[in-house]
Scaffold this active site. Sequence first.
Site, PDB file in Angstrom:
ATOM      1  CG  ASP A  27     -30.925  36.832  -5.865  1.00  7.22           C
ATOM      2  OD1 ASP A  27     -29.752  36.444  -6.035  1.00  7.22           O
ATOM      3  OD2 ASP A  27     -31.414  37.032  -4.743  1.00  7.22           O
ATOM      4  CD  GLU A  41     -26.321  36.912  -1.551  1.00  9.58           C
ATOM      5  OE1 GLU A  41     -25.543  37.017  -0.603  1.00  9.58           O
ATOM      6  OE2 GLU A  41     -27.035  37.861  -1.941  1.00  9.58           O
TER       7      GLU A  41
HETATM    8 ZN   LIG Z   1     -24.784  40.131  -3.412  1.00  3.19          ZN
END
Ligand SMILES: [Zn+2]
Length: 413
Positions: free
Chosen positions: A80, A174
Amino acid sequence: MDITERFLRYVSVDTQSDECSHTTPTAEKEKRMGEALTAEMTEIGLHGAHTDGYGYVYGWLPASVGCESIPTLGLIAHMDTSPDASGANVKPRIVHYEGGDIVLNAETGVKLSAEQFESLNAYVGQDLIVTDGTTLLGADDKAGVAEILTALEHLAAHPEIPHGRVAVCITPDEEVGAGADHFDLEQFGAAVAYTVDGGELGGLEYENFNAASARVTVRGVNLHPGSAKNKMKNAALIAVEFATLLPPAETPAHTEGYEGFYHLNRIKANETLAKLHYLIRDHDWERFQKRKDFFTRAAAWLNEKYGPGTVQLELTDSYYNMREKIEPHMYLIHRARSAFRKVGVETREEPIRGGTDGARLSYMGLPCPNLSTGGVNFHGVYEYIPVQSMEKMAEMLVCLITEEDGTKTNNIT
Ligand SMILES: [Zn+2]
């Protein structure tokens, strides 16, 4: 596949995670990337590649013949990109850098200024992948994904190179702090791992903040200001009083290195009700506890002054310094230093003034230092990455995987 080609393909897919979503992954579009990565892992020869129900992509490179007894090594990156800047329609460009400014967008005048971004100086003569000044690039962390898969592709194509088993996981989410939430340690099957999610080439990180957040709620008593004498308790003023009890120099704007801080990041107040939100950070465990104690004492002091229940405090721990969990496995650090050395890169070891998914994984039982990707200026339109840094990192990962597992050198620090 060429690492640049691989990277450019990844950044063409929008995988921005969504901090307001309660689903996993937080954005449906992350799954598209997951499926593509699963297919790619299978194609380069990883075993068992699949995306699970949460959007995590797993795959394994079996040990080479005769190396089956070497413990499995884990490598982790995230697919992501940050919600801080758009990751849709990324239009990367490769610039052979000869010094000076790089105009990212002639129309809007957005440029990578050599004066503002001194890091550029180190890359004269190299090929930089830059944005068109309207989106982030996504080197954080698609460079990490590209480097890991390029290294594994190399090893899969060269069965004569001896190495232990490698477990790979590419996580969603994340950037919204949820990349470790559904990490399946058992399935992953490695006792130690590295995240490849750092900045400039040579970065090796195994210390981060201990982190907590504090919610301070102040309940006041409001009356008409004309007849409030000895009766009004102004919640807004009490909130300000709370804020001024904290040492003014211990804020993000005045601290660096190992210095911790209190960070007021939200305040909303009127006479009846005031709410403050703080981040509390310190690398040192004792000082971290003392910072939280200070909050408790400040709230107690104001309650004594204005009456019980005036100030309510909620402290929540967010994550802890991974150092404590890495120390029993210092061979992980030696192994990374040695791999960097082998590819001629100087290691830079600095404490992270933040957290990583590796920090959370370390506390979940998977010691997990963080390695550089080579990327610079993450989370915005000035993000760039030198092609040469990505190539070095792929080489470095091959060295890291093929190193002796190093457990015997654990006593040397
Ligand atoms: Zn990162």
